[in-house]
Design an enzyme around this catalytic site. Structure first.
Site, mmCIF file in Angstrom:
data_model
loop_
_atom_site.group_PDB
_atom_site.id
_atom_site.type_symbol
_atom_site.label_atom_id
_atom_site.label_comp_id
_atom_site.label_asym_id
_atom_site.label_seq_id
_atom_site.Cartn_x
_atom_site.Cartn_y
_atom_site.Cartn_z
ATOM 1 N N ASP A 4 33.770 44.935 37.167
ATOM 2 C CA ASP A 4 34.681 45.871 36.507
ATOM 3 C C ASP A 4 34.069 46.711 35.379
ATOM 4 O O ASP A 4 34.069 47.928 35.441
ATOM 5 C CB ASP A 4 35.887 45.116 35.939
ATOM 6 C CG ASP A 4 36.627 44.301 36.977
ATOM 7 O OD1 ASP A 4 36.076 44.053 38.073
ATOM 8 O OD2 ASP A 4 37.758 43.878 36.705
ATOM 9 N N GLU B 94 34.773 30.693 34.692
ATOM 10 C CA GLU B 94 34.720 31.969 35.421
ATOM 11 C C GLU B 94 33.336 32.595 35.281
ATOM 12 O O GLU B 94 32.771 33.101 36.242
ATOM 13 C CB GLU B 94 35.793 32.906 34.872
ATOM 14 C CG GLU B 94 35.907 34.230 35.592
ATOM 15 C CD GLU B 94 37.009 35.119 35.024
ATOM 16 O OE1 GLU B 94 37.220 36.209 35.589
ATOM 17 O OE2 GLU B 94 37.650 34.737 34.018
#
Length: 425
Positions: A171, A398
């Site tokens: 992103d 993550e």
């Protein structure tokens, strides 16, 4: 902990995040089904429960659009307001899925699910069950790869155009910092929910989200047609990772078709043309690596990242070139744990902020697979061992701090657990 303990802990993460036919990446932060997440997750399920691994991939196909696109998010209708942006931010995307009532986003993801389908099938020792599975998924996966070539093609170049940073999976990577110059702001106001469970310092900034939502509005207004979108969008790239993973997927789909005596999805000439375009568009002799390409400005994006190596498992790079890129990355990282996503010498480097420096288990896993495919067994084993050591020390985060491997982002993250199981296998 020992390997057995790590395996048990990883399995517990997948079981806890299991939504029935698909797996949540993170119950609190990402409660829906994400495209390439489910692909990576299926590798882990295949170690624990082959039928559940096959179902992970097949459930992803339930969100496929009529034109063949498989969206990057398939929303759980019962939790449609539990994540931002929800399906209301993609109004023109709703009703496009082949399956009535399925809510989706309007962009795709790197086609890892094709390679996952081949790998999961190969792990089924019963030939009949393996072929039945491939027979069910072959056509929709073929349609998806064809969609990239037909609906994301600009001019004569066979590489697919990537239209949103979310579509790349990276992103807020500095690979996409040229987008900031456009100063985009969405027409609709929004309130971010992504920092409720993760500190703001570990997430993309507000200017990033302004651009992300503005691009979503442009895509929706363009009816998800590339030609209309390109008329006004400041973001259109050839993403080196997505392009390489498409080639890997096409090679794997061709093998899958041969296994079930189906016609090849792509002929040798198509794949050769694609490989030649990949080399011409992405290889930068000056930097000695593969770079992304900005279609709007007509030039390569001079930010070197591990994306150059992560998708090269299908043979798009010669082994000596792959080794050269790998050694340059390791040297540029200095004391950092592999594999950081931005070199520390870059002005954009941030060891905490998402794709601006942290280590991600799935990128390490892709690198290990690519290095192994290139015949670089030593670096591949090093990458796998470093990843397992990181997870053993810091849990199934993550992403991770590249200096000390401390956990960042959401915890109990599914693809980290799943790929740990695969590496242990």
């Amino acid at each position: 902990m020992d390997a057995a303990g790590l395996r048990t802990a990883a399995a517990a993460v997948l079981v806890a995040n299991d939504a029935g036919g698909w797996t949540r990446p993170s119950a609190a932060q990402y409660p829906h089904q994400w495209n390439w997440d489910s692909a990576f997750i299926s590798y882990g399920w295949s170690v624990l429960d082959w039928g559940r691994a096959a179902r992970e991939i097949e459930s992803l196909l339930e969100g496929q659009w009529g034109d063949g696109m498989i969206p990057h998010v398939r929303y759980d209708a019962a939790l449609r307001d539990a994540y931002f942006p929800g399906p209301d931010r993609w109004p023109g995307a709703q009703g496009r899925a082949r399956r009535a009532g399925v809510l989706t986003s309007g962009i795709s993801n790197p086609p890892v699910a094709v390679s996952a389908a081949l790998a999961v099938g190969l792990r089924q020792p019963d030939r009949a069950r393996r072929h039945e599975f491939w027979g069910r998924v072959l056509a929709p996966l073929r349609d998806w790869l064809r969609w990239f070539l037909v609906h994301r093609r600009a001019g004569d170049c066979p590489l697919p155009v990537t239209v949103h940073p979310w579509e790349t999976g990276w992103d807020n990577s500095p690979r996409w910092d040229h987008l900031a110059a456009a100063g985009l702001r969405p027409e609709r106001a929004f309130a971010r929910a992504d920092r409720a469970n993760v500190p703001a310092a570990q997430r993309p900034g507000d200017r990033d989200y302004d651009a992300y939502l503005a691009l979503v509005e442009m895509l929706d207004a363009a009816g998800y047609r590339l030609d209309r979108y390109l008329e006004r969008s400041p973001f259109a790239v050839y993403d080196v990772l997505l392009d390489a993973l498409w080639y890997q997927a096409a090679v794997d789909l061709t093998r899958m078709a041969a296994e079930v005596d189906a016609p090849p999805a792509f002929d040798a000439a198509e794949l050769a043309d694609y490989a030649a375009a990949f080399e011409a568009v992405h290889w930068d002799e000056g930097q000695g690596t593969y770079l992304d390409h900005d279609l709007v400005r007509g030039r390569r994006i001079a930010v070197a990242t591990p994306a150059a190596l992560a998708g090269l498992g299908a043979g798009l790079a010669r082994p000596e070139r792959a080794l050269s890129i790998w050694e340059a990355f390791r040297a540029a990282g200095g004391p950092l744990h592999p594999v950081w996503t931005v070199a520390p010498a870059e002005a954009a480097f941030d060891p905490l902020r998402y794709w601006r420096g942290p280590v991600w288990a799935h990128i390490n896993w892709l690198l290990a697979r690519g290095l192994e495919h290139q015949g670089l067994a030593g670096p591949a084993a090093e990458m796998a061992a470093a990843t397992l050591a990181m997870v053993d020390e810091s849990g199934f985060a993550e992403y991770f701090n590249p200096f000390d491997r401390s956990p960042l982002g959401a915890g109990s993250f599914s693809w980290t657990a799943a790929l740990t199981l695969d590496l242990l296998r």
